[in-house]
Design an enzyme around this catalytic site. Structure first.
Site, PDB file in Angstrom:
ATOM      1  N   HIS A  64       1.310 -10.976   1.721  1.00 38.28           N
ATOM      2  CA  HIS A  64       0.145 -11.399   2.509  1.00 38.28           C
ATOM      3  C   HIS A  64      -0.258 -12.841   2.255  1.00 38.28           C
ATOM      4  CE1 HIS A  64      -0.499  -7.339   3.665  1.00 38.28           C
ATOM      5  NE2 HIS A  64      -0.953  -6.915   2.510  1.00 38.28           N
ATOM      6  N   GLU A  78      -4.390 -10.865   4.084  1.00 35.12           N
ATOM      7  CA  GLU A  78      -3.673 -11.963   4.760  1.00 35.12           C
ATOM      8  C   GLU A  78      -4.673 -12.947   5.367  1.00 35.12           C
ATOM      9  OE1 GLU A  78      -0.701 -10.873   7.788  1.00 35.12           O
ATOM     10  OE2 GLU A  78      -1.337 -12.663   8.885  1.00 35.12           O
ATOM     11  N   THR A 135      -0.773 -11.593  11.472  1.00 31.41           N
ATOM     12  CA  THR A 135       0.608 -11.271  11.890  1.00 31.41           C
ATOM     13  C   THR A 135       0.776  -9.831  12.374  1.00 31.41           C
ATOM     14  OG1 THR A 135       1.157 -10.825   9.602  1.00 31.41           O
ATOM     15  CG2 THR A 135       1.758 -12.995  10.443  1.00 31.41           C
ATOM     16  N   HIS A 165       0.835  -1.199   0.000  1.00 32.38           N
ATOM     17  CA  HIS A 165       0.000   0.000   0.000  1.00 32.38           C
ATOM     18  C   HIS A 165       0.870   1.248   0.000  1.00 32.38           C
ATOM     19  CE1 HIS A 165      -3.238  -2.771   1.602  1.00 32.38           C
ATOM     20  NE2 HIS A 165      -3.648  -2.333   0.434  1.00 32.38           N
ATOM     21  N   CYS A 219       3.780 -10.917  14.248  1.00 32.19           N
ATOM     22  CA  CYS A 219       5.131 -10.654  13.761  1.00 32.19           C
ATOM     23  C   CYS A 219       5.797  -9.600  14.652  1.00 32.19           C
ATOM     24  CB  CYS A 219       5.037 -10.152  12.324  1.00 32.19           C
ATOM     25  SG  CYS A 219       6.586  -9.538  11.725  1.00 32.19           S
TER      26      CYS A 219
HETATM   27  S1  SF4 Z   1       7.723  -9.427   8.145  1.00 33.65           S
HETATM   28 FE1  SF4 Z   1       5.935  -9.333   9.485  1.00 33.65          FE
HETATM   29  S2  SF4 Z   1       4.857  -7.446   8.902  1.00 33.65           S
HETATM   30 FE2  SF4 Z   1       6.287  -7.943   7.254  1.00 33.65          FE
HETATM   31  S3  SF4 Z   1       5.072  -9.126   5.785  1.00 33.65           S
HETATM   32 FE3  SF4 Z   1       6.083 -10.583   7.160  1.00 33.65          FE
HETATM   33  S4  SF4 Z   1       4.605 -10.954   8.745  1.00 33.65           S
HETATM   34 FE4  SF4 Z   1       3.935  -9.122   7.694  1.00 33.65          FE
END
Ligand code: SF4
Length: 570
Positions: A73, A125, A161, A41, A189
């Site tokens: 995603h 996602e 995440t 985005h 994440c």
């Molecule tokens: S590193 Fe983390 S925030 Fe970035 S795409 Fe992967 S899961 Fe998503």
């Protein structure tokens, strides 16, 4: 004025990986490339991708050809199958952290478990994750939605995440108390959490926070929200032109951060322009900033550095007549570097937008300066000897040919038409050219011993390699966009940093060895300060990344000037 760039600003690992994969595919392939949905985005990145003929695909056609990249995603497995059935070559750039969640869901769904995803069902996602739940997936965004779900005999609970950690902790606590048989997984994440923590800390220690990133980007919005919650002035921008600088005139410290989908070049540009605008409001700082920009953009600082390095190499070899060779090196480097900057306007637009704008505006006068300095260097070389003149002439012609198409289209399958298209050629050729002009030309004219000439060559070319490879690392995103395959693109950032460190340490070892062969301990010690200084500078950048690209560039270019000053002490 203090400007701090957040360590976590910019692409997260998953987004960087996806962008690199699509650009590498575009650089190596002639077929059309599509991303399934917007890659990220960020309007500037999407615009840039279109210039590289990478287009967005929102629905899967019945038939098609070319390459389709699945973004970070991820997608439901049936979408990947449909893309393949339609005839596309699929590159799956799903972030490995999202893949881990897909694998968990798939494994338990296979054994009849229901899936509960704490996340927004409309987020791509989550849509992708639900595709692995075999029709028994449930996305919830609030505690009451979770409580309203039936009690499943077996269920697995995961989080989107980018979910809020505190909220997921509440969910886990409720499940432990009320649905103890559910299997819970930590799938948030760390990158999102670290980014939010850092912006909170920065907001507490700075007068204002600028958050750079797309308005549609959820994680960028959240960063601006976190900063605003601290009651520090928080400004969310997509482009630096949106900043009201008069409102920031009294600000003494500004922190700049960016969402996971904001590329480096936008962060660097924002930082440079904020610094320039605010410094220009203070007369002395403004003069210093303009002088720094002028010395860097015109390459005068670099040329002075080449002269200094030649002087240091001459001192190392105990040569006389050093000034004329220092002048030849300065003129040659000035000429070649200006030409490179003129030809590199496209990649500079994404690495150093200010320098690209400077060369667009002053292209004719800078080309004139390049030709004049090249000719002046050749004239001086002709005065020192025939061999020097011919070596410099060949190097100048090679430098001129570097950017020109010398192989006709269709002749080489690997799309190599210019010397510059040879992967990794830039770093190697610049290193060799500098090594020759700073150490070999003075030796040839002074009949220096071969051994000392070799020591000077390794010393000089090693330092130049470290400098050039380091700048290639800074420019890695822009070079990828422009389709250049530099050494860091081939090796990766980590290996490139390792190689730079190894080379700088080898130079220190070489000076130690030269000491045993007759170089005074003082001379070796003084010259060894330069690789040590470069090592410290690069390590500090690698760890903190808190200086803007322009400041780092100024410091690194100044080290060559320092080499000459230190050599004068010997
Ligand atoms: S590193 Fe983390 S925030 Fe970035 S795409 Fe992967 S899961 Fe998503």
């Amino acid at each position: 004025m203090r400007i701090t760039i957040a360590k976590t600003a910019g692409f997260c690992m998953g987004v960087r990986r996806a962008v690199d994969m699509v650009l590498d595919a575009a650089n190596r392939s002639e077929v059309p490339i599509f991303t399934y949905g917007p890659l990220i985005h960020n309007p500037q990145v999407l615009q840039m991708l279109e210039t590289r003929r990478i287009f967005r695909m929102d629905t899967i056609p019945e038939k098609g050809e070319g390459i389709v990249l699945i973004r970070a995603h991820g997608v439901p497995p049936e979408d990947e199958d449909s893309l393949k059935k339609a005839g596309f070559t699929v590159i799956n750039a799903t972030c490995p952290r999202v893949v881990r969640v897909q694998v968990i869901i798939n494994r338990y769904a296979e054994n009849g478990y229901a899936t509960i995803i704490i996340g927004d069902k409309n987020h791509p996602e989550v849509t992708g994750l639900l595709g692995y739940a075999r029709g028994n997936g449930h996305a919830v965004t609030a505690m009451d939605q979770l409580q309203a779900l039936p009690v499943f005999e077996n269920a697995v609970v995961v989080a989107q995440t980018t979910q809020n950690t505190a909220f997921y902790e509440e969910i886990k606590a409720w499940c432990a108390a009320n649905r103890p048989h559910y299997k819970l997984f930590d799938t948030i994440c760390g990158s999102t959490e670290r980014r939010q923590q850092e912006v909170r800390q920065l907001a507490e220690t700075h007068d204002a926070v600028i958050v750079v990133g797309g308005r549609q980007s959820g994680n960028t919005q959240r960063l601006a929200q976190v900063a605003a919650e601290t009651h520090t002035r928080a400004i969310h921008i997509e482009d630096v032109s949106e900043i009201d600088f008069t409102a920031l005139a009294e600000t003494r410290s500004i922190a700049i951060t960016a969402g996971a989908s904001t590329p480096n070049w936008i962060i660097t540009d924002t930082c440079a322009r904020v610094a320039r605008h605010l410094q220009h409001q203070r007369p002395l700082a403004g003069v210093l900033a303009r002088t720094q920009d002028f010395l860097l953009n015109t390459n005068i600082l670099l040329a002075l550095g080449a002269g200094s390095l030649t002087y240091a190499c001459s001192v190392l070899q105990k040569l006389s007549h050093t000034l004329v060779h220092a002048a030849i090196a300065m003129l040659y480097v000035l000429s070649m570097q200006i030409l490179n900057n003129i030809f590199a306007i496209t990649s500079d637009t994404y690495n150093r937008p200010d320098r690209a704008a400077f060369y667009k505006k002053h292209r004719t006068s800078m080309a004139g300066l390049a030709l004049f300095s090249g000719a002046a260097g050749l004239y001086l070389a002709s005065k020192t000897g025939v061999i020097s003149f011919f070596i410099l002439l060949v190097m100048s012609l090679l430098g001129l040919a570097y950017n020109l198409k010398i192989i006709p289209t269709g002749f080489c399958k690997k799309r190599i038409r210019r010397i510059k298209d040879i992967p990794g050629s830039k770093t190697i050729l610049i290193t060799m050219a500098w090594g020759i002009v700073t150490s070999i030309l003075p030796s040839v004219d002074n009949n220096s011993s071969l051994a000392w000439m070799a020591v000077a060559f390794v010393f000089s070319s090693g330092l130049v390699f470290a400098r050039t490879a380091f700048f290639d690392i800074l420019a890695i995103q822009g070079d990828r966009i422009a389709g250049r395959e530099t050494l860091p693109i081939l090796l990766g950032e980590k290996k490139s940093f390792f190689l730079i460190r190894y080379i700088l340490l080898s130079i220190i070892g070489l000076l130690g060895g030269a000491c045993l062969a007759g170089l005074s301990f003082f001379s070796a010690f003084v010259l060894a300060l330069i690789p040590v200084f470069m090592l410290l500078l690069m390590s500090s950048f690698e760890e903190k990344r808190q200086k803007s690209g322009v400041q780092v560039e100024f410091l690194i270019e100044s080290t060559f000037l320092l080499t000459g000053i230190l050599a004068a002490l010997i």
